[in-house]
Structures are given as structure tokens and as C-alpha cells.
Design a protein around this motif. Structure first.
Motif, PDB file in Angstrom:
ATOM      1  N   ARG A   1       2.590   6.048  -7.437  1.00  0.00           N
ATOM      2  CA  ARG A   1       1.600   6.782  -8.221  1.00  0.00           C
ATOM      3  C   ARG A   1       2.151   8.110  -8.743  1.00  0.00           C
ATOM      4  O   ARG A   1       1.830   8.523  -9.838  1.00  0.00           O
ATOM      5  CB  ARG A   1       0.368   7.058  -7.358  1.00  0.00           C
ATOM      6  CG  ARG A   1      -0.804   6.200  -7.825  1.00  0.00           C
ATOM      7  CD  ARG A   1      -2.032   6.525  -7.074  1.00  0.00           C
ATOM      8  NE  ARG A   1      -2.707   5.279  -6.724  1.00  0.00           N
ATOM      9  CZ  ARG A   1      -3.628   5.186  -5.807  1.00  0.00           C
ATOM     10  NH1 ARG A   1      -3.961   6.254  -5.107  1.00  0.00           N
ATOM     11  NH2 ARG A   1      -4.206   4.049  -5.566  1.00  0.00           N
TER      12      ARG A   1
ATOM     13  N   TYR B   1       0.840  -1.200   0.000  1.00  0.00           N
ATOM     14  CA  TYR B   1       0.000   0.000   0.000  1.00  0.00           C
ATOM     15  C   TYR B   1       0.876   1.252   0.000  1.00  0.00           C
ATOM     16  O   TYR B   1       0.699   2.150  -0.819  1.00  0.00           O
ATOM     17  CB  TYR B   1      -0.923  -0.008   1.224  1.00  0.00           C
ATOM     18  CG  TYR B   1      -1.784   1.220   1.303  1.00  0.00           C
ATOM     19  CD1 TYR B   1      -2.872   1.374   0.454  1.00  0.00           C
ATOM     20  CD2 TYR B   1      -1.502   2.236   2.217  1.00  0.00           C
ATOM     21  CE1 TYR B   1      -3.663   2.507   0.509  1.00  0.00           C
ATOM     22  CE2 TYR B   1      -2.278   3.368   2.287  1.00  0.00           C
ATOM     23  CZ  TYR B   1      -3.361   3.502   1.431  1.00  0.00           C
ATOM     24  OH  TYR B   1      -4.123   4.627   1.494  1.00  0.00           O
TER      25      TYR B   1
ATOM     26  N   ILE C   1      -2.586  -4.704  -8.991  1.00  0.00           N
ATOM     27  CA  ILE C   1      -3.464  -4.384 -10.121  1.00  0.00           C
ATOM     28  C   ILE C   1      -4.511  -3.369  -9.681  1.00  0.00           C
ATOM     29  O   ILE C   1      -4.797  -2.397 -10.385  1.00  0.00           O
ATOM     30  CB  ILE C   1      -4.122  -5.672 -10.664  1.00  0.00           C
ATOM     31  CG1 ILE C   1      -3.038  -6.571 -11.260  1.00  0.00           C
ATOM     32  CG2 ILE C   1      -5.165  -5.332 -11.722  1.00  0.00           C
ATOM     33  CD1 ILE C   1      -3.525  -7.928 -11.701  1.00  0.00           C
ATOM     34  N   VAL C   2      -5.031  -3.585  -8.455  1.00  0.00           N
ATOM     35  CA  VAL C   2      -6.074  -2.685  -7.974  1.00  0.00           C
ATOM     36  C   VAL C   2      -5.519  -1.289  -7.703  1.00  0.00           C
ATOM     37  O   VAL C   2      -6.067  -0.283  -8.154  1.00  0.00           O
ATOM     38  CB  VAL C   2      -6.724  -3.257  -6.696  1.00  0.00           C
ATOM     39  CG1 VAL C   2      -7.655  -2.225  -6.070  1.00  0.00           C
ATOM     40  CG2 VAL C   2      -7.469  -4.530  -7.019  1.00  0.00           C
ATOM     41  N   THR C   3      -4.385  -1.212  -6.995  1.00  0.00           N
ATOM     42  CA  THR C   3      -3.895   0.104  -6.593  1.00  0.00           C
ATOM     43  C   THR C   3      -3.208   0.847  -7.726  1.00  0.00           C
ATOM     44  O   THR C   3      -3.292   2.069  -7.814  1.00  0.00           O
ATOM     45  CB  THR C   3      -2.913  -0.001  -5.407  1.00  0.00           C
ATOM     46  OG1 THR C   3      -1.917  -0.973  -5.738  1.00  0.00           O
ATOM     47  CG2 THR C   3      -3.612  -0.419  -4.145  1.00  0.00           C
ATOM     48  N   LEU C   4      -2.507   0.118  -8.613  1.00  0.00           N
ATOM     49  CA  LEU C   4      -1.794   0.818  -9.682  1.00  0.00           C
ATOM     50  C   LEU C   4      -2.659   0.997 -10.922  1.00  0.00           C
ATOM     51  O   LEU C   4      -2.408   1.857 -11.746  1.00  0.00           O
ATOM     52  CB  LEU C   4      -0.525   0.058 -10.069  1.00  0.00           C
ATOM     53  CG  LEU C   4       0.550  -0.061  -8.985  1.00  0.00           C
ATOM     54  CD1 LEU C   4       1.692  -0.929  -9.475  1.00  0.00           C
ATOM     55  CD2 LEU C   4       1.064   1.322  -8.605  1.00  0.00           C
ATOM     56  N   GLY C   5      -3.634   0.102 -11.053  1.00  0.00           N
ATOM     57  CA  GLY C   5      -4.531   0.224 -12.182  1.00  0.00           C
ATOM     58  C   GLY C   5      -3.980  -0.314 -13.483  1.00  0.00           C
ATOM     59  O   GLY C   5      -4.590  -0.149 -14.527  1.00  0.00           O
ATOM     60  N   VAL C   6      -2.798  -0.945 -13.443  1.00  0.00           N
ATOM     61  CA  VAL C   6      -2.278  -1.559 -14.666  1.00  0.00           C
ATOM     62  C   VAL C   6      -1.919  -3.019 -14.391  1.00  0.00           C
ATOM     63  O   VAL C   6      -1.486  -3.351 -13.297  1.00  0.00           O
ATOM     64  CB  VAL C   6      -1.005  -0.843 -15.189  1.00  0.00           C
ATOM     65  CG1 VAL C   6      -1.370   0.458 -15.860  1.00  0.00           C
ATOM     66  CG2 VAL C   6      -0.007  -0.647 -14.057  1.00  0.00           C
TER      67      VAL C   6
ATOM     68  N   ALA D   1       2.646   1.662  -3.271  1.00  0.00           N
ATOM     69  CA  ALA D   1       1.752   2.138  -4.326  1.00  0.00           C
ATOM     70  C   ALA D   1       1.545   3.644  -4.204  1.00  0.00           C
ATOM     71  O   ALA D   1       1.504   4.361  -5.208  1.00  0.00           O
ATOM     72  CB  ALA D   1       0.424   1.395  -4.248  1.00  0.00           C
TER      73      ALA D   1
END
Lengths: 318, 327
Positions: free
Chosen positions: B62, B55, B155-160, B58
Motif C-alpha cells: 500500500r 495480508y 482485489i479487496v485489500t489492494l482495491g485494484v 498488502a
């Protein structure tokens, strides 16, 4: 019936300078119940471990069901059940789970394993407790579970190290009853113990161990004959004991010793069952017989007397 | 001499497979491992660490813009005062491995199950290897789970989603971590054979781990100063000193782990040793290495970890075979 299932020749185990087992010759036939007796440290457990291939002999040979436990330990251990003195289970598992593990180690298929486990639990009376964790078990229940553990491999020989030690008298008797059942099924049993009256109750033959050697071997009567001289002990009670009567008893052929036990009681030690002769002798000597009974020779006495003699010998040797 | 050859013949003539019954041991031990309280505690700890570090990583990533290996950064980025996830694993993995094995053999002795166990038709080999494999499988299972959690969180936190190469690198990373655990598993198993008390075995294992994690670096520096001193300041002298220092520090499994993980998760690392300017001629700095080159770079580390595991296990094996069963 007379097939030899356990045989050792010149079996010796040394730990450094200590000789734990010293040239042991032991023969046990199929269907026999053989008792290994002796004080702690006499070499009983070491002998058992060598029979199972759990420790290697320094010298000598072992044959178990015709196999060498050092070279063919898997075949030996698949056919011989062992109930150790220090019996432990996985406390967090249930009785059944403990047995399943043993069954798997024996390579049993699932259905066969479950069937045998149910049978074994039935036989030793642990059906109700089968699915309780072993940590809740009493000493007696553990001992019975140990026997179930041995039974699921359907052994031809069962070796038990001090099986009744630490059990309540009642539980111990039940256990002896189970041993008799097993004997009835032609299973050979080798057990070690120092609780002699129990051994005496179930064993066909016994061997007395002392400092790694088997110093006496045979049936309880034979041992009693050898060590006590008179194996049959007849207690009589007469109305008026007197000298003539005592002399008459002593003169009987086969009587080893006559001893005054009480004001009216005598102990007659004889080499055979002489109840009739003793009664006649009392009558002929003019005495009135009040009671007569014969006591079977007890191993406790054999044991105590043997080691007493041993100590006397040791004392005089020094 | 004759007695010896007879002994040899005896050993080689041993009937049946030494692995008879091994899988029964493996399944039973794995079930024990996975249901034990101590494993639940360690698993919870590891999962919490994973979530926490990922967390915070991430959060950092970002703002860091475009990076071709963003996903790998999840594992290696830390935010003060927390170290990165790989740093945490560096001591969590030994801890889990030690917890799995420190009472493997002495526990059986203390529960008095050993004689009942060995009177079943199995060899001691099966028991020891079964226990070791059960530990390794448990470790692999736990680490794979955490690995999946982190990738999912990533995948959820970075979005890729991770790229193919990133996944491949992460799988290699997982493998290295498991082998790193294998060393500590075999160390703890060895001590569980050596010491009768599980507490002693656990403490001894932790002592060895602390020694390598904390003190070995200092000792390596000290030894280097003594063995390869820089007297005049020639280049050869300095190179010799650095090489010796590297060689010494790599005796520690922790160094091997850190080196291997860094090379795998940071493709920009081109060498783990000393690089002389001559060797850099023609190299395009700042470009990442392809995966196979990174793996080649850490190949000695991986084989070193496996070799050490096998060596320590073999030592334990010999000791266990000679052990008298009666307590």
C-alpha cells in the motif's frame, strides 16, 4: 456339463531355487466344487495366483474358460471371481461403497451396478449393515462382504483361498451353505483349505498338495481308498467278543482290517459298504450284535495318514 | 533369445487397453484424498499461510506507490520475519504432494486390498496412473482454490483488479507450482512402491526433499570448487565456474521452481543465468519482459520439471509391474 473350465498342464513356478509349484496338471469341469488341500507353503496360493494371471508361470500352460490368463487377463478376471485369503476392504468406506468401487472397476453401468449390489447384499445377508463402515464389521461379515464383492461380477468361476479360516463354526457352516447354493447355480468353485472336514462337506473332488505337487486327486472316497486302504469303517458292538468272531470277520471278502477298539467293540475296515455281511457274520459266529454303524471316510484321516507315510519315507530315505 | 522374443510377443499381445478402469481409480482416490484428515490439515495450513502472507504483503504494498505489476507483488513480497507466499509454497507443495502419495501402493498392500483390487479386470497400469493422476488433480484443485482466494483477497485489500497480463502470468505460475508438486508426487509414489511401511516411505520422501532444499546448494558449491577451480583468475575460468555452479544447482527441483516462479512473477528478470556485459548491449535496462519472453526464459525449467516427473514415475511403474502380489 462336462465342459472343462480350468486346465493346467505342466504348470511350474520357481522363485529362484524354490519350486513353489512343480509340474501341476489340474482339470476342473463346469459346475464342480474342487478343493485344494495341503499344508501351508504347499503351493496352493501360488497356483491360484497363476490361474488368475496375477503372477506369471515359469513353465507350463494355463487355460481358464479357454483363455490364457497371461495374455487375456482382463477377460479372465471379468469372468472369474477371487476371494483372497488376506481379505481387505477400505475401512473408512461403507460396505456398499466398497462394492460400488468394485462394480466400477468392472465397468458396470450405474443402474446395473446398484441392482447387482442389492442382489448380492441380499443373497449373503448383509442388507442391514450395507451402509455401515467396514471398520465396524466382524471377521464373518467381512468374509461375507468379500463373497458379495465376488458375486457382483456374476462370475462363472469363483476361486476362494482359505474361505472359512478364522470363522466361528456357526458362521463357517453358513458360508458352506452359501457355497452349496452357488454350486446349485452351476458356478464352478475352486477352494483351498486346510480345514478338512469343511472341504469334505462341500467338495466334489479334492487334490492333495505336497511341496508344489498334487500328490493325490479324486473324490474323498477314492482318496481314502488309496491312502487308508479301507475306505469304509464299520464299528460294531457285540455282547461277548471272542476269537472265533474276530476270525470270521477277518475272513470276509473285502475286509481289510479288524481291530479291537474296546472290550466289546470292533472296528472293521472294508473296501465297500459291508454292513449286511458283517452283521450276518457276527450272527453266524454265534455272537449277539448290539450296535452297528458305519463311519464315512474322513479327509482328516487321509491327510494325517498320508503325511505320516511321507515322513516315514523321508526318514528312511535319509 | 527365443524365450525373450516370446516374452516380448506376450507383452505386446496383451489384450485391451491398459487404462481400463483408470477413471474409476481416479475418482475413488480423489474422493479419499479430499475427505482425508491429513488433507484437511494441510489445506487449512496452506489457506492460513496464504491469508497471512498476502495480508502482510498488502500492508507493505500500500505504501509502495504505483507499480505496474502490483498484483504479482502480492505473491513475492514478504515482511520480516515471514517469507513471501511463493517461499512458503516452496515447502508446502512438496509436503502436500508427499502426504498425498506416500502410502499410495504400500497402503493397498497393508490394507490387504491389493489382491482383491488386481483380481478385477484392470491392469496394474490403471491403478498406478490412476492414483498418480488423482494426486495431481487433488493438488491442482487445492492450489487453484488457494490461488483464487489470494486473487480475491488481493482485489479487496489492494482495491485494484489484476491486469490481463498479470492474470496470464499468475496462471503460468499456477501451472509451474502444480508441476513442481508433480515431482514430489512421483517421488512419494516411487517410495510407496519401494518401501513396505508407509512411515518409511514418508520419511524417505521428506529426506529427499530436505536434501534438495537445504543441502544440495552447499554440495553444488563444493563440487564447483573441486571441478572448476579458479586458479589464475581469468574471465573464462570464472565464467566456467559460475556456469557449472548454475547447472549443478538446477539438478534440484527446488531451484527450478524458484527460478521459474521468479521469472514469471517478476517481469524485470531478464535472465536466469550469467549475463556478460557484451550481451547487455542494446538492452533497455529496467523495462519488463513481455510474457512470452518470460515463458521462453523458463521453458527449460518447466520441461525439466515434467521430464523428471515422468522419469521417476516410469521407474516406479517398472518396479510395480515386477512386484509379486503375495506378501
Amino acid at each position: 456339463m462336462d465342459e472343462i473350465v480350468l486346465e493346467t498342464r505342466g504348470l511350474t513356478k520357481r522363485y529362484g531355487d524354490l519350486v513353489a509349484v512343480d509340474h501341476l496338471d489340474l482339470t476342473v469341469r463346469r459346475g464342480e466344487v474342487f478343493g485344494l488341500l495341503g499344508p501351508n507353503g504347499a503351493g496352493k496360493t501360488t497356483t491360484i495366483l497363476m490361474l488368475l494371471g496375477l503372477t506369471e508361470p515359469t513353465e507350463g500352460t494355463v487355460r481358464v474358460l479357454g483363455l490364457d490368463p497371461v495374455r487375456q487377463p482382463l477377460s479372465v478376471k471379468a469372468r472369474v471371481g477371487y476371494l483372497p485369503e488376506q481379505l481387505g476392504f477400505y475401512e473408512n468406506l461403507t460396505a456398499r461403497e466398497n462394492l460400488i468401487y468394485t462394480a466400477k472397476l468392472n465397468g458396470l453401468r450405474r443402474e446395473e451396478a446398484y441392482r447387482r449390489i442389492d442382489e448380492a447384499l441380499e443373497k449373503i445377508g448383509l442388507v442391514e449393515a450395507a451402509d455401515k463402515p467396514v471398520s465396524t464389521f466382524s471377521r464373518g461379515m467381512r468374509q461375507r462382504l468379500g463373497l458379495a464383492d465376488v458375486l457382483i461380477k456374476k462370475p462363472e468361476i469363483i476361486i476362494m483361498d482359505e474361505p472359512t479360516q478364522g470363522l466361528d463354526p456357526g458362521v463357517a457352516l453358513e458360508f458352506l451353505e452359501i457355497i452349496r447354493d452357488l454350486k446349485a447355480q452351476e458356478i464352478t468353485i475352486l477352494l483351498s483349505s486346510h480345514l478338512l472336514h469343511q472341504v469334505q462337506a462341500v467338495c466334489d473332488r479334492v487334490g492333495l498338495f505336497h511341496r508344489g505337487r498334487m500328490v493325490l486327486e479324486g473324490t474323498v472316497e477314492e482318496l481314502a481308498q488309496q491312502v487308508l486302504g479301507g475306505a469304509y469303517r464299520i464299528h460294531i458292538e457285540v455282547e461277548k467278543p471272542h476269537h472265533v468272531l474276530e476270525e470270521a470277520l477277518r475272513r470276509l471278502d473285502g475286509v481289510v482290517r479288524v481291530e479291537r477298539e474296546d472290550t466289546r467293540a470292533y472296528l472293521v475296515e472294508a473296501r465297500r459298504d459291508m454292513r449286511a455281511e458283517v452283521a450276518r457274520a457276527v450272527h453266524e459266529a454265534g455272537g449277539a450284535l448290539l450296535s452297528l454303524d458305519m463311519e464315512l471316510p474322513s479327509l482328516d484321516e487321509v491327510y494325517a495318514r498320508y503325511f505320516e507315510q511321507q515322513e516315514v519315507n523321508d526318514g528312511s530315505a535319509e | 533369445m527365443a524365450a525373450r522374443s516370446e516374452e516380448m510377443a506376450r507383452v505386446s499381445a496383451r489384450e485391451g487397453s491398459p487404462w481400463t478402469g483408470m477413471w474409476a481409480v481416479v475418482w475413488k482416490e480423489m474422493a479419499d484424498n479430499l475427505t482425508s484428515v491429513r488433507m484437511s490439515i494441510l489445506e487449512t495450513l496452506t489457506v492460513l499461510t496464504a491469508i497471512g502472507t498476502v495480508y502482510s504483503a498488502a500492508q507493505n504494498l500500500r505504501s509502495s506507490g504505483r507499480d505496474p505489476f502490483l498484483f504479482l507483488r502480492l505473491f513475492t513480497t514478504g515482511r520480516e520475519p515471514l517469507p513471501a507466499f511463493v517461499g512458503f509454497l516452496g515447502f508446502l507443495v512438496p509436503l502436500i504432494a508427499i502426504a498425498l502419495a506416500f502410502d499410495a501402493i504400500n497402503g493397498e498392500f497393508n490394507r490387504r486390498t491389493i489382491s482383491r483390487l488386481l483380481s478385477q479386470p484392470i491392469y496394474r497400469d490403471a491403478l498406478l496412473l490412476g492414483k498418480f493422476l488423482a494426486g495431481l488433480f487433488t493438488l491442482a484443485l487445492v492450489l487453484s482454490t488457494i490461488w483464487l482466494i489470494i486473487v480475491g483477497l488481493g482485489i479487496v485489500t489492494l482495491g485494484v483488479p489484476p491486469s490481463g497480463e498479470e492474470v496470464a502470468r499468475l496462471l503460468w505460475f499456477l501451472l509451474v507450482v502444480i508441476f513442481y508438486g508433480g515431482i514430489w508426487l512421483s517421488v512419494a509414489t516411487l517410495f510407496s512402491i519401494l518401501f513396505r511401511q508407509p512411515a518409511t516411505a514418508a520419511l524417505a520422501s521428506i529426506a529427499v526433499w530436505l536434501f534438495f532444499a537445504i543441502f544440495w546448494g552447499m554440495i553444488a558449491d563444493l563440487l564447483t570448487q573441486v571441478l572448476a577451480p579458479v586458479r589464475v583468475g581469468y574471465l573464462e575460468e570464472i565464467v566456467r565456474q559460475v556456469r557449472l555452479n548454475l547447472a549443478l544447482s538446477r539438478i534440484s527441483p527446488n531451484t527450478l521452481y524458484v527460478d521459474a516462479v521468479l521469472a514469471l512473477l517478476n517481469p524485470n528478470i531478464r535472465s536466469l543465468g550469467l549475463v556478460l556485459p557484451v550481451q547487455l548491449e542494446g538492452a533497455i535496462l529496467g523495462t519488463p519482459l513481455p510474457l512470452d519472453q518470460s515463458v521462453l526464459l523458463i521453458w527449460p525449467h518447466i520441461t525439466g520439471l515434467i521430464a523428471a516427473t515422468i522419469l521417476i514415475f516410469a521407474l516406479g511403474y517398472v518396479l510395480f509391474q515386477r512386484r509379486e502380489i503375495r506378501a
